[in-house]
Design a protein around this motif. Structure first.
Motif, PDB file in Angstrom:
ATOM      1  N   GLY A  48      -2.300   5.382   7.214  1.00 48.57           N
ATOM      2  CA  GLY A  48      -0.740   4.811   7.537  1.00 48.57           C
ATOM      3  C   GLY A  48       0.281   6.008   7.479  1.00 48.57           C
ATOM      4  N   ALA A  83       0.938  -1.407  -0.190  1.00 48.25           N
ATOM      5  CA  ALA A  83       0.100  -0.042   0.065  1.00 48.25           C
ATOM      6  C   ALA A  83       0.950   1.385   0.095  1.00 48.25           C
ATOM      7  N   ARG A 132      -5.552  -2.229   1.948  1.00 47.45           N
ATOM      8  CA  ARG A 132      -5.431  -1.755   3.334  1.00 47.45           C
ATOM      9  C   ARG A 132      -5.564  -2.757   4.394  1.00 47.45           C
ATOM     10  N   TYR A 182     -10.557  12.070  -1.689  1.00 48.23           N
ATOM     11  CA  TYR A 182      -9.426  12.866  -1.762  1.00 48.23           C
ATOM     12  C   TYR A 182      -8.765  13.241  -2.855  1.00 48.23           C
ATOM     13  N   GLY A 210      -8.197  -0.744  -2.236  1.00 46.62           N
ATOM     14  CA  GLY A 210      -8.350   0.494  -2.424  1.00 46.62           C
ATOM     15  C   GLY A 210      -8.134   0.779  -3.863  1.00 46.62           C
ATOM     16  N   LEU A 242       2.070 -14.616   8.395  1.00 46.42           N
ATOM     17  CA  LEU A 242       3.298 -14.893   9.366  1.00 46.42           C
ATOM     18  C   LEU A 242       2.682 -14.564  10.900  1.00 46.42           C
ATOM     19  N   ALA A 271     -10.109   7.637  -2.937  1.00 44.60           N
ATOM     20  CA  ALA A 271      -9.798   6.266  -3.313  1.00 44.60           C
ATOM     21  C   ALA A 271     -11.073   5.294  -3.077  1.00 44.60           C
ATOM     22  N   LEU A 273      -2.292  11.578   1.261  1.00 39.68           N
ATOM     23  CA  LEU A 273      -2.374  12.799   2.333  1.00 39.68           C
ATOM     24  C   LEU A 273      -1.859  12.497   3.717  1.00 39.68           C
ATOM     25  N   LEU A 305      -2.949  -0.138   9.819  1.00 43.36           N
ATOM     26  CA  LEU A 305      -2.674   1.097   9.730  1.00 43.36           C
ATOM     27  C   LEU A 305      -3.976   1.912   8.870  1.00 43.36           C
ATOM     28  N   GLY A 306      -4.798   0.739   8.376  1.00 43.85           N
ATOM     29  CA  GLY A 306      -6.077   1.447   7.655  1.00 43.85           C
ATOM     30  C   GLY A 306      -5.478   2.389   6.498  1.00 43.85           C
TER      31      GLY A 306
HETATM   32  C1  FAD Z   1      -5.735   3.247  -2.428  1.00 39.50           C
HETATM   33  C2  FAD Z   1      -5.088   3.443  -1.343  1.00 39.50           C
HETATM   34  C3  FAD Z   1      -5.076   4.979  -1.170  1.00 39.50           C
HETATM   35  C4  FAD Z   1      -4.276   5.522   0.299  1.00 39.50           C
HETATM   36  N1  FAD Z   1      -4.100   6.640   0.640  1.00 39.50           N
HETATM   37  C5  FAD Z   1      -3.534   7.035   1.845  1.00 39.50           C
HETATM   38  C6  FAD Z   1      -3.449   8.472   2.096  1.00 39.50           C
HETATM   39  O1  FAD Z   1      -3.989   9.473   1.277  1.00 39.50           O
HETATM   40  N2  FAD Z   1      -2.861   8.642   3.258  1.00 39.50           N
HETATM   41  C7  FAD Z   1      -2.607   7.757   4.234  1.00 39.50           C
HETATM   42  O2  FAD Z   1      -1.908   7.982   5.207  1.00 39.50           O
HETATM   43  N3  FAD Z   1      -2.735   6.380   3.950  1.00 39.50           N
HETATM   44  C8  FAD Z   1      -3.450   6.112   2.739  1.00 39.50           C
HETATM   45  N4  FAD Z   1      -3.376   4.674   2.325  1.00 39.50           N
HETATM   46  C9  FAD Z   1      -3.074   3.587   3.565  1.00 39.50           C
HETATM   47  C10 FAD Z   1      -1.657   3.491   3.589  1.00 39.50           C
HETATM   48  O3  FAD Z   1      -1.246   3.451   2.289  1.00 39.50           O
HETATM   49  C11 FAD Z   1      -1.313   2.271   4.664  1.00 39.50           C
HETATM   50  O4  FAD Z   1      -1.923   2.406   5.668  1.00 39.50           O
HETATM   51  C12 FAD Z   1      -0.010   2.092   4.683  1.00 39.50           C
HETATM   52  O5  FAD Z   1       0.760   2.107   3.306  1.00 39.50           O
HETATM   53  C13 FAD Z   1       0.368   0.548   5.112  1.00 39.50           C
HETATM   54  O6  FAD Z   1       1.779   0.562   5.569  1.00 39.50           O
HETATM   55  P1  FAD Z   1       2.248  -0.910   5.773  1.00 39.50           P
HETATM   56  O7  FAD Z   1       3.815  -0.552   5.979  1.00 39.50           O
HETATM   57  O8  FAD Z   1       1.818  -1.344   7.025  1.00 39.50           O
HETATM   58  O9  FAD Z   1       1.934  -1.845   4.777  1.00 39.50           O
HETATM   59  P2  FAD Z   1       2.457  -1.798   3.196  1.00 39.50           P
HETATM   60  O10 FAD Z   1       2.767  -0.600   2.611  1.00 39.50           O
HETATM   61  O11 FAD Z   1       1.373  -2.730   2.396  1.00 39.50           O
HETATM   62  O12 FAD Z   1       3.854  -2.549   3.333  1.00 39.50           O
HETATM   63  C14 FAD Z   1       3.983  -4.067   3.567  1.00 39.50           C
HETATM   64  C15 FAD Z   1       5.172  -4.463   2.854  1.00 39.50           C
HETATM   65  O13 FAD Z   1       5.398  -5.918   3.513  1.00 39.50           O
HETATM   66  C16 FAD Z   1       6.066  -6.786   2.298  1.00 39.50           C
HETATM   67  N5  FAD Z   1       5.657  -8.082   2.884  1.00 39.50           N
HETATM   68  C17 FAD Z   1       4.386  -8.646   2.897  1.00 39.50           C
HETATM   69  N6  FAD Z   1       4.476  -9.817   3.446  1.00 39.50           N
HETATM   70  C18 FAD Z   1       5.731 -10.303   3.453  1.00 39.50           C
HETATM   71  C19 FAD Z   1       6.484 -11.318   3.600  1.00 39.50           C
HETATM   72  N7  FAD Z   1       5.896 -12.684   3.952  1.00 39.50           N
HETATM   73  N8  FAD Z   1       8.034 -11.471   3.437  1.00 39.50           N
HETATM   74  C20 FAD Z   1       8.616 -10.231   3.323  1.00 39.50           C
HETATM   75  N9  FAD Z   1       7.726  -9.155   2.951  1.00 39.50           N
HETATM   76  C21 FAD Z   1       6.360  -9.018   3.038  1.00 39.50           C
HETATM   77  C22 FAD Z   1       5.323  -6.269   1.337  1.00 39.50           C
HETATM   78  O14 FAD Z   1       6.019  -6.605   0.142  1.00 39.50           O
HETATM   79  C23 FAD Z   1       5.268  -4.534   1.536  1.00 39.50           C
HETATM   80  O15 FAD Z   1       6.402  -4.116   1.127  1.00 39.50           O
HETATM   81  C24 FAD Z   1      -4.027   4.217   1.362  1.00 39.50           C
HETATM   82  C25 FAD Z   1      -3.923   2.966   1.028  1.00 39.50           C
HETATM   83  C26 FAD Z   1      -4.540   2.695  -0.433  1.00 39.50           C
HETATM   84  C27 FAD Z   1      -4.772   1.024  -0.777  1.00 39.50           C
END
Ligand code: FAD
Length: 318
Positions: A280, A6, A251, A193, A172, A161, A205, A13, A276-277
Motif C-alpha cells: 500500500g 494496516a 491486509r 523484509y 500480517g 460499507l 511479516a 518498505l 492495496l495488499g
Molecule cells: C503486517 C503488515 C506489514 C506491512 N508492510 C508493508 C510494507 O512494508 N510496505 C507496504 O507498502 N505495505 C505494507 N503493508 C500493507 C499496507 O500496510 C497496506 O496496504 C495499507 O496500509 C493499506 O492502507 P489502507 O488505507 O487501504 O487501509 P488501512 O491503513 O487499514 O486504513 C483503513 C482505515 O479505515 C478506517 N475504517 C475502517 N472502517 C471504517 C468505517 N466504517 N468508518 C470509518 N473508518 C473506518 C480504519 O480505522 C483505518 O483507519 C503491510 C501490512 C501489514 C498488515
C-alpha cells in the motif's frame, strides 16, 4: 482514527513490484513506485532510511531481476544487479543469493505521513452508507450527513460499507526490537523484509490468508524469526530470548493482486481506493491521485489502459 488499521506500523518498505512480464502491470507498478518516491521525498519526517537490497529466493528470481534491470521500465540507476559477493557486502552477512539493489527505495514511517497529510480529521466509525437524493447519507455516532461524493478507503473493512467489494483478508504481524543507531541493520527484502525504524528495526511479516484477527501471537513472532534467519542467520540468532515488540493488522488483497482505484460500479458519486495488499505504501500516492481525479472530473495521471487494470469494476478482481 488514522493509522488504526494496516497503515499504523512504525515502519514499512517502499519498494517496486517487480513484474517480469514488462507489460502494462509492470508499467503501472513502475509509475506507482516512482511517484511514491517523489511524493515521500517532500515529507522528510516520514523517511527513516534510503536504499533496500532485494534478495533472490530462487534462480528464477535472479533471472527476473536481470530482465527487469535490463529493461527501460525504470530510469537508469533505479535498480542495480548484485552478484552474491556484492550482495553479501551490502547485507552485512554472507549470502549465496543474487541481489537487486534499489538505492532510492525507502524505509518509511507511515505514521509520519498520516501526521503530515491527515492533521485534524473528523474521525468517526461510519455504520452505514445509503444512496439518497443529492448524494450519499453517512450514518455514524452523530447526526447522519449527506455528501455528493464519497471515497471509501477503509482497508480490510471495505465490505462493511460496500458489501460486494472483491477483497480477501490476509492477516500480517511484524516483529520489532530496539537497537542502538549504529547497529541498526540495513533494509532488505527476500519475501520477508527487514526495515529500520526509530530506535531499532522491524522484520516480518506473516501472511495468513483468510485470517482477520489482530492479536499479537508468539507463533507469528517465531515465524518472523525463522524468515529472518534465512537471510540474516547471525542477526536472528542474536535475538534468541530477546523480548520482541510487534503489531498485527489485516491486509486487503484482491484475486488478481491489483488494487481497486476508481468508481464503485453502479454507485454514482461513490469511489474507492483499496485492495492495496502488501504494498500500500507504494501504490497509494499515484492511485490516490487517480481516484481524486476521477472523483473531481480532473485529469488522471494514469493512461486509460493502466486505469483499466485497477478499475473496481474489472472482472479479474473477483
Ligand atoms: C503486517 C503488515 C506489514 C506491512 N508492510 C508493508 C510494507 O512494508 N510496505 C507496504 O507498502 N505495505 C505494507 N503493508 C500493507 C499496507 O500496510 C497496506 O496496504 C495499507 O496500509 C493499506 O492502507 P489502507 O488505507 O487501504 O487501509 P488501512 O491503513 O487499514 O486504513 C483503513 C482505515 O479505515 C478506517 N475504517 C475502517 N472502517 C471504517 C468505517 N466504517 N468508518 C470509518 N473508518 C473506518 C480504519 O480505522 C483505518 O483507519 C503491510 C501490512 C501489514 C498488515
Amino acid at each position: 482514527a488514522p493509522g488504526a488499521g494496516a497503515s499504523g506500523n512504525p515502519a514499512g518498505l517502499v519498494t517496486p513490484r517487480l513484474d517480469a512480464g514488462l507489460g502494462p502491470v509492470a508499467r503501472l507498478a513502475a509509475q506507482a513506485y516512482l511517484r511514491a518516491l517523489d511524493i515521500y521525498a517532500g515529507l522528510p519526517g516520514a523517511v527513516i532510511s534510503r536504499g533496500v537490497l532485494q534478495l533472490a529466493a530462487t534462480d528464477r528470481d535472479a533471472g527476473r531481476f536481470a530482465r527487469i534491470a535490463a529493461s527501460d521500465l525504470f530510469p537508469e540507476g533505479t535498480l542495480r544487479l548484485l552478484d552474491p559477493a556484492a550482495a553479501s557486502a551490502r547485507l552485512g552477512e554472507v549470502t549465496d543469493r543474487a541481489g537487486l539493489d534499489q538505492p532510492g527505495a525507502l524505509s518509511l514511517d507511515p505514521r509520519g505521513i498520516l501526521e503530515a497529510w491527515c492533521r485534524a480529521p473528523s474521525a468517526a466509525r461510519i455504520q452505514s452508507l445509503e444512496p439518497t437524493d443529492g448524494g450519499w447519507r453517512l450514518s455514524g455516532p452523530s447526526e447522519p450527513q449527506i455528501f455528493r461524493t464519497v471515497i471509501l478507503a477503509t482497508g480490510a473493512d471495505l465490505r462493511h460499507l460496500w458489501p460486494a467489494a472483491p477483497i480477501l483478508p490476509v492477516r500480517g504481524q511484524v516483529s520489532w526490537v530496539a537497537a542502538p543507531d549504529p547497529e541498526t541493520p540495513r533494509a532488505a527484502g527476500w519475501g520477508g523484509y527487514l526495515a529500520p525504524m526509530a530506535g531499532g528495526f522491524l522484520f516480518g511479516a506473516t501472511f495468513r490468508r483468510g485470517e482477520a484477527s489482530t492479536d499479537l501471537t508468539d507463533e507469528d513472532h517465531r515465524a518472523n524469526l525463522e524468515s529472518l534467519a534465512k537471510v540474516r542467520p547471525a542477526l536472528a540468532a542474536s535475538l534468541a530470548g530477546v523480548a520482541l515488540g510487534g503489531r498485527a493488522r489485516v491486509r486487503a488483497t484482491t484475486r488478481d493482486h491489483l488494487p481497486l482505484a476508481g468508481a464503485v460500479p453502479e454507485a454514482p458519486g461513490l469511489f474507492v481506493l483499496g485492495g492495496l495488499g502488501s504494498r500500500g505504501l507504494t501504490w497509494a500516492p499515484l492511485l490516490g491521485e487517480h481516484v481524486a481525479a476521477r472523483a473531481t472530473g480532473g485529469p488522471s495521471p494514469l493512461p486509460g489502459d493502466l486505469a483499466a487494470l485497477v478499475d473496481p469494476a474489472r472482472r479479474s478482481a473477483t
